[in-house]
Design a protein around this motif. Structure first.
Motif, PDB file in Angstrom:
ATOM      1  N   ARG A  14      32.820  36.388  31.547  1.00 13.44           N
ATOM      2  CA  ARG A  14      32.536  36.321  30.112  1.00 13.44           C
ATOM      3  C   ARG A  14      31.324  35.457  29.794  1.00 13.44           C
ATOM      4  NH1 ARG A  14      35.009  31.611  28.159  1.00 13.44           N
ATOM      5  NH2 ARG A  14      36.415  30.662  29.681  1.00 13.44           N
ATOM      6  N   ALA A  15      30.489  35.205  30.813  1.00 13.26           N
ATOM      7  CA  ALA A  15      29.239  34.468  30.630  1.00 13.26           C
ATOM      8  C   ALA A  15      29.450  33.163  29.863  1.00 13.26           C
ATOM      9  CB  ALA A  15      28.201  35.346  29.922  1.00 13.26           C
ATOM     10  N   HIS A  27      34.782  47.853  33.995  1.00 17.44           N
ATOM     11  CA  HIS A  27      35.398  47.300  35.201  1.00 17.44           C
ATOM     12  C   HIS A  27      36.605  46.436  34.819  1.00 17.44           C
ATOM     13  CE1 HIS A  27      35.653  45.917  39.242  1.00 17.44           C
ATOM     14  NE2 HIS A  27      34.950  44.810  39.137  1.00 17.44           N
ATOM     15  N   ILE A  28      37.819  46.972  35.020  1.00 13.65           N
ATOM     16  CA  ILE A  28      39.004  46.138  34.784  1.00 13.65           C
ATOM     17  C   ILE A  28      39.721  45.850  36.097  1.00 13.65           C
ATOM     18  CG2 ILE A  28      39.491  46.833  32.371  1.00 13.65           C
ATOM     19  CD1 ILE A  28      41.700  48.680  33.542  1.00 13.65           C
ATOM     20  N   SER A  29      40.536  44.818  36.080  1.00 14.31           N
ATOM     21  CA  SER A  29      41.304  44.463  37.268  1.00 14.31           C
ATOM     22  C   SER A  29      42.594  45.272  37.308  1.00 14.31           C
ATOM     23  CB  SER A  29      41.641  42.966  37.257  1.00 14.31           C
ATOM     24  OG  SER A  29      42.451  42.686  36.127  1.00 14.31           O
ATOM     25  N   LYS A  30      43.164  45.375  38.478  1.00 11.84           N
ATOM     26  CA  LYS A  30      44.411  46.119  38.633  1.00 11.84           C
ATOM     27  C   LYS A  30      45.530  45.450  37.829  1.00 11.84           C
ATOM     28  CE  LYS A  30      47.023  48.598  42.128  1.00 11.84           C
ATOM     29  NZ  LYS A  30      47.425  48.759  43.523  1.00 11.84           N
ATOM     30  N   GLU A  31      45.501  44.126  37.722  1.00 12.12           N
ATOM     31  CA  GLU A  31      46.519  43.386  36.964  1.00 12.12           C
ATOM     32  C   GLU A  31      46.395  43.703  35.467  1.00 12.12           C
ATOM     33  OE1 GLU A  31      44.284  41.827  39.160  1.00 12.12           O
ATOM     34  OE2 GLU A  31      45.797  42.284  40.691  1.00 12.12           O
ATOM     35  N   GLU A  32      45.135  43.718  34.989  1.00 15.36           N
ATOM     36  CA  GLU A  32      44.929  44.006  33.569  1.00 15.36           C
ATOM     37  C   GLU A  32      45.400  45.426  33.254  1.00 15.36           C
ATOM     38  OE1 GLU A  32      44.184  42.044  31.146  1.00 15.36           O
ATOM     39  OE2 GLU A  32      43.831  43.520  29.552  1.00 15.36           O
ATOM     40  N   GLN A  33      45.148  46.370  34.164  1.00 17.75           N
ATOM     41  CA  GLN A  33      45.630  47.726  33.910  1.00 17.75           C
ATOM     42  C   GLN A  33      47.155  47.754  33.825  1.00 17.75           C
ATOM     43  OE1 GLN A  33      45.911  51.035  36.724  1.00 17.75           O
ATOM     44  NE2 GLN A  33      44.620  52.258  35.372  1.00 17.75           N
ATOM     45  N   ALA A  34      47.818  47.000  34.700  1.00 15.45           N
ATOM     46  CA  ALA A  34      49.286  46.955  34.668  1.00 15.45           C
ATOM     47  C   ALA A  34      49.750  46.453  33.307  1.00 15.45           C
ATOM     48  CB  ALA A  34      49.808  46.056  35.781  1.00 15.45           C
ATOM     49  N   ALA A  35      49.110  45.407  32.806  1.00 11.98           N
ATOM     50  CA  ALA A  35      49.505  44.846  31.513  1.00 11.98           C
ATOM     51  C   ALA A  35      49.308  45.876  30.392  1.00 11.98           C
ATOM     52  CB  ALA A  35      48.681  43.591  31.220  1.00 11.98           C
ATOM     53  N   ARG A  36      48.203  46.604  30.457  1.00 15.38           N
ATOM     54  CA  ARG A  36      47.925  47.585  29.392  1.00 15.38           C
ATOM     55  C   ARG A  36      48.867  48.793  29.475  1.00 15.38           C
ATOM     56  NH1 ARG A  36      41.239  47.235  28.766  1.00 15.38           N
ATOM     57  NH2 ARG A  36      41.206  44.958  28.596  1.00 15.38           N
ATOM     58  N   ILE A  53      27.501  47.550  35.123  1.00 15.50           N
ATOM     59  CA  ILE A  53      28.884  47.174  35.429  1.00 15.50           C
ATOM     60  C   ILE A  53      29.341  46.205  34.349  1.00 15.50           C
ATOM     61  CG2 ILE A  53      30.432  46.106  37.103  1.00 15.50           C
ATOM     62  CD1 ILE A  53      28.450  47.038  39.272  1.00 15.50           C
ATOM     63  N   ILE A  54      30.272  46.675  33.537  1.00 11.63           N
ATOM     64  CA  ILE A  54      30.696  45.918  32.355  1.00 11.63           C
ATOM     65  C   ILE A  54      32.042  45.243  32.629  1.00 11.63           C
ATOM     66  CG2 ILE A  54      31.326  46.111  29.912  1.00 11.63           C
ATOM     67  CD1 ILE A  54      28.370  46.669  30.414  1.00 11.63           C
ATOM     68  N   PRO A  55      32.058  43.918  32.655  1.00  8.65           N
ATOM     69  CA  PRO A  55      33.339  43.224  32.830  1.00  8.65           C
ATOM     70  C   PRO A  55      34.233  43.576  31.634  1.00  8.65           C
ATOM     71  CG  PRO A  55      31.461  41.702  33.024  1.00  8.65           C
ATOM     72  CD  PRO A  55      30.941  42.984  32.453  1.00  8.65           C
ATOM     73  N   ALA A  56      35.400  44.163  31.884  1.00  7.69           N
ATOM     74  CA  ALA A  56      36.133  44.780  30.767  1.00  7.69           C
ATOM     75  C   ALA A  56      37.561  44.249  30.601  1.00  7.69           C
ATOM     76  CB  ALA A  56      36.135  46.296  30.925  1.00  7.69           C
ATOM     77  N   ASP A  57      37.914  43.185  31.329  1.00 13.30           N
ATOM     78  CA  ASP A  57      39.240  42.599  31.110  1.00 13.30           C
ATOM     79  C   ASP A  57      39.334  41.981  29.717  1.00 13.30           C
ATOM     80  OD1 ASP A  57      40.258  43.370  33.508  1.00 13.30           O
ATOM     81  OD2 ASP A  57      40.562  41.354  34.324  1.00 13.30           O
ATOM     82  N   HIS A  58      38.206  41.399  29.248  1.00  9.57           N
ATOM     83  CA  HIS A  58      38.148  40.916  27.871  1.00  9.57           C
ATOM     84  C   HIS A  58      37.456  41.987  27.017  1.00  9.57           C
ATOM     85  CE1 HIS A  58      39.392  36.996  29.198  1.00  9.57           C
ATOM     86  NE2 HIS A  58      38.360  36.888  30.013  1.00  9.57           N
ATOM     87  N   LYS A  59      38.222  42.583  26.107  1.00 10.82           N
ATOM     88  CA  LYS A  59      37.634  43.651  25.300  1.00 10.82           C
ATOM     89  C   LYS A  59      36.411  43.162  24.536  1.00 10.82           C
ATOM     90  CE  LYS A  59      42.103  45.899  24.812  1.00 10.82           C
ATOM     91  NZ  LYS A  59      43.249  46.234  23.967  1.00 10.82           N
ATOM     92  N   TRP A  60      36.469  41.940  24.063  1.00 12.08           N
ATOM     93  CA  TRP A  60      35.366  41.402  23.250  1.00 12.08           C
ATOM     94  C   TRP A  60      34.113  41.170  24.081  1.00 12.08           C
ATOM     95  CZ3 TRP A  60      34.641  36.568  25.374  1.00 12.08           C
ATOM     96  CH2 TRP A  60      35.754  35.930  25.953  1.00 12.08           C
TER      97      TRP A  60
END
Lengths: 264, 264
Positions: B21-22, B166-175, B223-230
């Motif tokens: 998230r820079a 780009h989301i993590s496998k954990e974040e996908q599980a949560a969603r 490559i877009i870090p996508a675990d944080h939607k914002w």
């Protein structure tokens, strides 16, 4: 006196005030519109989840009447992937090689989607009639054909809402002047707009006929006072919400027993 | 360390953090995103006024990575009439009766418009490869074909921006869990999502290959870090603004002398 929006009997356009605002202030209307637009976004999700109906928002009106602006505002909170917008421009040679409803049928949105028609097949009884582009018997026969086409859509779960954005000749002059005076709007100015403006009264007559002949209970016309952009958007948003709420949509039941699902 | 967004050399996906998230906070990113989105709407008006370029925003990513949400947020202030959104679903029988790029070329937006590709012809080297839907030599030949197709688009004034969410496998599980637990999201849950999830590593490998083989200077992958939607929305909006600003667009000059126009 309250001015009706939905056309349910024969009307005279001259009885409808383009600057009507139902006694509302700009602030009041804007606040209500925002609420309505959020509701539209919720209802669109339900429509999409169920995917057995579509909604067509058909926008007609003289140049500068705000067809683009209204479509943008009313669907502000709806994801673009749920909206299919079609601008009906001067027909291409391919389109002219077919009947006039061919391109309209192609543009009908898939179930679950909203469709926005920016202009429509009504141009074939409006500009085509006023500018004498086909013989009179040809355009005269079209009202009935359009009613049949809209009946077909309605019978197949399309909700067809038609909006005439009603502006005054004075308001159009002001908006055209803005296109000349504001360098960021110069590109929008077309000489042909002035040519069409010369035929103002003929267009009003053609609109009146189209509205009277083609406002049906399955595909009603709405006369939207459009001199005030904020009242225009408020009025359209209200009609859209009402139409969608009538479907009494529910979230679809899952196809499988979700309680048994394990995510590893 | 700052994580690059644009892919300019060979990458390993595992080096990219999906929750990057820079150093920004949610509030900060959201505020910046709103500004960027307003700028996108201004630039879209210029693109439309000139109508000699188009912008294609191509969104790829695992299920739940937020392709819909990102498209909605980034184009929030752009009128729907200027956007052509295409969701590339499982091909229809008509689409399968053509080469795999046929439906993509049909979906290319007209000049002056934005196009959003929600999934794309990249599925033909992603799901098609992972699920073994065509022989290996067939999908292997496609990277080069895709590069040629994108070169054609670029040479013809299409700006092609490709985003891997780009989301993590954990974040996908949560969603996915949210889709099971929230009754208003149940309808989004598909058993096939779990089937795809089983092939997570194969998909990551397929994405890595597609990105490495098809990130070109004329059609770069991001490559877009996508675990944080914002952060996802902030990152995409920034890339879109940069690309459009590079065109250095100006308001077109009027074709006639506007000072001589009289509106009666």
């Amino acid at each position: 006196m309250a001015q009706p929006i939905k056309v349910t009997s024969k009307i005279r356009l001259s009885n409808f005030k383009p600057d009507y605002r139902a006694g509302m202030s700009k602030e009041e209307a804007r606040e209500q519109t925002t609420k309505l637009c959020f509701r539209i976004a919720e209802l669109q999700q339900l429509l999409y989840a169920n995917s057995n109906h579509s909604l067509i928002i058909l926008l007609q009106g003289m140049d500068t009447s705000g067809k683009d602006g209204a479509g943008k505002r009313v669907l502000e909170f709806v994801p673009p992937s749920g909206v299919e917008t079609t601008s009906f421009k001067v027909p291409s040679s391919e389109e002219l090689a077919h009947d006039y409803l061919w391109r309209a049928h192609k543009a009908v949105p898939r179930y679950g989607h909203f469709g926005v028609f920016n202009r429509s097949y009504y141009e074939d009884v409006l500009v085509v009639r006023v500018m004498d582009l086909v013989p009179k018997p040809v355009w005269k026969a079209r009202y009935e054909q359009i009613n049949s086409f809209e009946k077909l859509l309605s019978d197949n779960n399309y909700i067809v809402l038609k909006f005439f954005l009603h502006i005054s000749k004075e308001e159009q002059a002001a908006r055209l002047r803005a296109r000349i005076e504001d360098p960021t709007k110069n590109w929008k100015f077309e000489e042909s707009d002035l040519e069409m403006r010369k035929h103002w009264d003929d267009f009003q007559e053609a609109y009146e006929d189209a509205i009277n002949k083609c406002s049906t209970n399955y595909a009603p016309w709405h006369i939207i006072p459009a001199d005030h952009k904020w009242f225009r958007d408020y009025a359209i948003a209200g009609v859209v919400v009402d139409a969608l709420q009538k479907l009494k949509m529910k979230w679809p039941k899952p196809k499988i027993d979700l309680s048994k699902v394990k995510i590893k």
